[in-house]
Design a protein around this motif. Sequence first.
Motif, PDB file in Angstrom:
ATOM      1  N   ASN A   7     -27.911 -18.869  55.588  1.00  0.00           N
ATOM      2  CA  ASN A   7     -29.320 -18.892  55.999  1.00  0.00           C
ATOM      3  C   ASN A   7     -30.020 -17.582  55.654  1.00  0.00           C
ATOM      4  O   ASN A   7     -31.159 -17.582  55.193  1.00  0.00           O
ATOM      5  CB  ASN A   7     -29.440 -19.185  57.495  1.00  0.00           C
ATOM      6  N   ILE A   8     -29.367 -16.460  55.895  1.00  0.00           N
ATOM      7  CA  ILE A   8     -29.955 -15.156  55.592  1.00  0.00           C
ATOM      8  C   ILE A   8     -30.179 -15.018  54.088  1.00  0.00           C
ATOM      9  O   ILE A   8     -31.241 -14.577  53.644  1.00  0.00           O
ATOM     10  CB  ILE A   8     -29.065 -14.016  56.139  1.00  0.00           C
ATOM     11  N   ILE A   9     -29.178 -15.408  53.307  1.00  0.00           N
ATOM     12  CA  ILE A   9     -29.315 -15.338  51.852  1.00  0.00           C
ATOM     13  C   ILE A   9     -30.443 -16.267  51.385  1.00  0.00           C
ATOM     14  O   ILE A   9     -31.228 -15.929  50.503  1.00  0.00           O
ATOM     15  CB  ILE A   9     -27.974 -15.684  51.168  1.00  0.00           C
ATOM     16  N   GLY A  10     -30.540 -17.427  51.981  1.00  0.00           N
ATOM     17  CA  GLY A  10     -31.609 -18.377  51.636  1.00  0.00           C
ATOM     18  C   GLY A  10     -32.988 -17.821  51.966  1.00  0.00           C
ATOM     19  O   GLY A  10     -33.935 -17.955  51.186  1.00  0.00           O
ATOM     20  N   VAL A  11     -33.124 -17.188  53.128  1.00  0.00           N
ATOM     21  CA  VAL A  11     -34.414 -16.613  53.530  1.00  0.00           C
ATOM     22  C   VAL A  11     -34.785 -15.462  52.599  1.00  0.00           C
ATOM     23  O   VAL A  11     -35.937 -15.353  52.155  1.00  0.00           O
ATOM     24  CB  VAL A  11     -34.372 -16.159  55.004  1.00  0.00           C
ATOM     25  N   ILE A  12     -33.840 -14.615  52.273  1.00  0.00           N
ATOM     26  CA  ILE A  12     -34.116 -13.495  51.350  1.00  0.00           C
ATOM     27  C   ILE A  12     -34.468 -14.023  49.968  1.00  0.00           C
ATOM     28  O   ILE A  12     -35.405 -13.550  49.322  1.00  0.00           O
ATOM     29  CB  ILE A  12     -32.905 -12.530  51.306  1.00  0.00           C
ATOM     30  N   GLY A  13     -33.746 -15.011  49.501  1.00  0.00           N
ATOM     31  CA  GLY A  13     -34.042 -15.601  48.193  1.00  0.00           C
ATOM     32  C   GLY A  13     -35.421 -16.252  48.169  1.00  0.00           C
ATOM     33  O   GLY A  13     -36.174 -16.117  47.198  1.00  0.00           O
ATOM     34  N   ALA A  14     -35.781 -16.958  49.238  1.00  0.00           N
ATOM     35  CA  ALA A  14     -37.100 -17.599  49.312  1.00  0.00           C
ATOM     36  C   ALA A  14     -38.204 -16.552  49.356  1.00  0.00           C
ATOM     37  O   ALA A  14     -39.255 -16.714  48.724  1.00  0.00           O
ATOM     38  CB  ALA A  14     -37.168 -18.505  50.532  1.00  0.00           C
ATOM     39  N   ALA A  15     -37.971 -15.452  50.087  1.00  0.00           N
ATOM     40  CA  ALA A  15     -38.971 -14.388  50.164  1.00  0.00           C
ATOM     41  C   ALA A  15     -39.175 -13.747  48.790  1.00  0.00           C
ATOM     42  O   ALA A  15     -40.310 -13.464  48.385  1.00  0.00           O
ATOM     43  CB  ALA A  15     -38.559 -13.348  51.194  1.00  0.00           C
ATOM     44  N   LEU A  16     -38.116 -13.507  48.063  1.00  0.00           N
ATOM     45  CA  LEU A  16     -38.234 -12.923  46.725  1.00  0.00           C
ATOM     46  C   LEU A  16     -38.919 -13.895  45.769  1.00  0.00           C
ATOM     47  O   LEU A  16     -39.739 -13.494  44.939  1.00  0.00           O
ATOM     48  CB  LEU A  16     -36.848 -12.536  46.190  1.00  0.00           C
ATOM     49  N   TYR A  17     -38.591 -15.164  45.893  1.00  0.00           N
ATOM     50  CA  TYR A  17     -39.199 -16.175  45.025  1.00  0.00           C
ATOM     51  C   TYR A  17     -40.695 -16.292  45.294  1.00  0.00           C
ATOM     52  O   TYR A  17     -41.501 -16.346  44.379  1.00  0.00           O
ATOM     53  CB  TYR A  17     -38.504 -17.524  45.252  1.00  0.00           C
ATOM     54  N   LEU A  18     -41.077 -16.325  46.564  1.00  0.00           N
ATOM     55  CA  LEU A  18     -42.483 -16.480  46.921  1.00  0.00           C
ATOM     56  C   LEU A  18     -43.302 -15.214  46.677  1.00  0.00           C
ATOM     57  O   LEU A  18     -44.509 -15.286  46.468  1.00  0.00           O
ATOM     58  CB  LEU A  18     -42.612 -16.924  48.379  1.00  0.00           C
ATOM     59  N   SER A  19     -42.667 -14.045  46.709  1.00  0.00           N
ATOM     60  CA  SER A  19     -43.421 -12.812  46.459  1.00  0.00           C
ATOM     61  C   SER A  19     -43.854 -12.713  45.001  1.00  0.00           C
ATOM     62  O   SER A  19     -44.832 -12.053  44.678  1.00  0.00           O
ATOM     63  CB  SER A  19     -42.596 -11.583  46.853  1.00  0.00           C
ATOM     64  N   GLY A  20     -43.157 -13.395  44.112  1.00  0.00           N
ATOM     65  CA  GLY A  20     -43.559 -13.410  42.709  1.00  0.00           C
ATOM     66  C   GLY A  20     -44.746 -14.319  42.463  1.00  0.00           C
ATOM     67  O   GLY A  20     -45.419 -14.225  41.446  1.00  0.00           O
ATOM     68  N   CYS A  21     -45.073 -15.182  43.396  1.00  0.00           N
ATOM     69  CA  CYS A  21     -46.176 -16.128  43.247  1.00  0.00           C
ATOM     70  C   CYS A  21     -47.412 -15.709  44.030  1.00  0.00           C
ATOM     71  O   CYS A  21     -48.298 -16.515  44.248  1.00  0.00           O
ATOM     72  CB  CYS A  21     -45.750 -17.518  43.726  1.00  0.00           C
ATOM     73  N   SER A  22     -47.457 -14.487  44.474  1.00  0.00           N
ATOM     74  CA  SER A  22     -48.614 -14.079  45.282  1.00  0.00           C
ATOM     75  C   SER A  22     -49.853 -13.952  44.405  1.00  0.00           C
ATOM     76  O   SER A  22     -49.793 -13.408  43.304  1.00  0.00           O
ATOM     77  CB  SER A  22     -48.320 -12.751  45.984  1.00  0.00           C
ATOM     78  N   PRO A  23     -50.977 -14.475  44.863  1.00  0.00           N
ATOM     79  CA  PRO A  23     -52.209 -14.397  44.064  1.00  0.00           C
ATOM     80  C   PRO A  23     -52.772 -12.985  44.071  1.00  0.00           C
ATOM     81  O   PRO A  23     -52.557 -12.213  44.999  1.00  0.00           O
ATOM     82  CB  PRO A  23     -53.151 -15.356  44.782  1.00  0.00           C
ATOM     83  N   SER A  24     -53.492 -12.657  43.019  1.00  0.00           N
ATOM     84  CA  SER A  24     -54.122 -11.343  42.954  1.00  0.00           C
ATOM     85  C   SER A  24     -55.614 -11.517  42.732  1.00  0.00           C
ATOM     86  O   SER A  24     -56.051 -12.457  42.079  1.00  0.00           O
ATOM     87  CB  SER A  24     -53.510 -10.508  41.825  1.00  0.00           C
ATOM     88  N   VAL A  25     -56.388 -10.612  43.295  1.00  0.00           N
ATOM     89  CA  VAL A  25     -57.843 -10.643  43.174  1.00  0.00           C
ATOM     90  C   VAL A  25     -58.272  -9.364  42.472  1.00  0.00           C
ATOM     91  O   VAL A  25     -57.868  -8.269  42.852  1.00  0.00           O
ATOM     92  CB  VAL A  25     -58.512 -10.734  44.571  1.00  0.00           C
ATOM     93  N   ARG A  26     -59.099  -9.519  41.438  1.00  0.00           N
ATOM     94  CA  ARG A  26     -59.568  -8.352  40.706  1.00  0.00           C
ATOM     95  C   ARG A  26     -61.084  -8.277  40.811  1.00  0.00           C
ATOM     96  O   ARG A  26     -61.777  -9.269  40.625  1.00  0.00           O
ATOM     97  CB  ARG A  26     -59.196  -8.451  39.226  1.00  0.00           C
ATOM     98  N   LEU A  27     -61.574  -7.105  41.085  1.00  0.00           N
ATOM     99  CA  LEU A  27     -63.008  -6.854  41.098  1.00  0.00           C
ATOM    100  C   LEU A  27     -63.324  -5.919  39.946  1.00  0.00           C
ATOM    101  O   LEU A  27     -62.874  -4.781  39.929  1.00  0.00           O
ATOM    102  CB  LEU A  27     -63.447  -6.226  42.419  1.00  0.00           C
ATOM    103  N   GLU A  28     -64.080  -6.409  38.996  1.00  0.00           N
ATOM    104  CA  GLU A  28     -64.433  -5.606  37.832  1.00  0.00           C
ATOM    105  C   GLU A  28     -65.926  -5.711  37.586  1.00  0.00           C
ATOM    106  O   GLU A  28     -66.536  -6.760  37.794  1.00  0.00           O
ATOM    107  CB  GLU A  28     -63.692  -6.111  36.593  1.00  0.00           C
ATOM    108  N   ALA A  29     -66.502  -4.626  37.129  1.00  0.00           N
ATOM    109  CA  ALA A  29     -67.918  -4.644  36.771  1.00  0.00           C
ATOM    110  C   ALA A  29     -68.086  -5.361  35.435  1.00  0.00           C
ATOM    111  O   ALA A  29     -67.232  -5.256  34.558  1.00  0.00           O
ATOM    112  CB  ALA A  29     -68.439  -3.218  36.666  1.00  0.00           C
ATOM    113  N   PRO A  30     -69.164  -6.118  35.270  1.00  0.00           N
ATOM    114  CA  PRO A  30     -69.368  -6.811  33.999  1.00  0.00           C
ATOM    115  C   PRO A  30     -69.674  -5.823  32.876  1.00  0.00           C
ATOM    116  O   PRO A  30     -70.198  -4.739  33.109  1.00  0.00           O
ATOM    117  CB  PRO A  30     -70.566  -7.723  34.279  1.00  0.00           C
ATOM    118  N   GLU A  31     -69.320  -6.213  31.673  1.00  0.00           N
ATOM    119  CA  GLU A  31     -69.557  -5.343  30.525  1.00  0.00           C
ATOM    120  C   GLU A  31     -71.045  -5.292  30.163  1.00  0.00           C
ATOM    121  O   GLU A  31     -71.550  -4.264  29.771  1.00  0.00           O
ATOM    122  CB  GLU A  31     -68.749  -5.827  29.324  1.00  0.00           C
ATOM    123  N   LYS A  32     -71.728  -6.424  30.295  1.00  0.00           N
ATOM    124  CA  LYS A  32     -73.161  -6.472  29.998  1.00  0.00           C
ATOM    125  C   LYS A  32     -73.939  -6.353  31.307  1.00  0.00           C
ATOM    126  O   LYS A  32     -73.475  -6.813  32.346  1.00  0.00           O
ATOM    127  CB  LYS A  32     -73.522  -7.799  29.319  1.00  0.00           C
TER     128      LYS A  32
END
Length: 65
Positions: A7-32
């Motif tokens: 169970n511990i190995i499964g929880v750690i494996g699931a946490a590592l797997y799901l951390s790679g799928c975390s969404p990212s938000v970027r705020l950038e100024a437009p070029e024009k």
Amino acid sequence: MNWSAINIIGVIGAALYLSGCSPSVRLEAPEKPIEITMNVKIEHEIRLKVEKDVDALISGNKDLF
């Protein structure tokens, strides 16, 4: 291996797997630059002049109405 270790190995494996799928938000100024086009008709001054002329005409000729 017992079930708690699996169970511990499964929880750690699931946490590592799901951390790679975390969404990212970027705020950038437009070029024009942002352009805002406003088409506004200004009729207030013209109406004011016409209203003053009509007031003068009506006050000069009381028998119109």
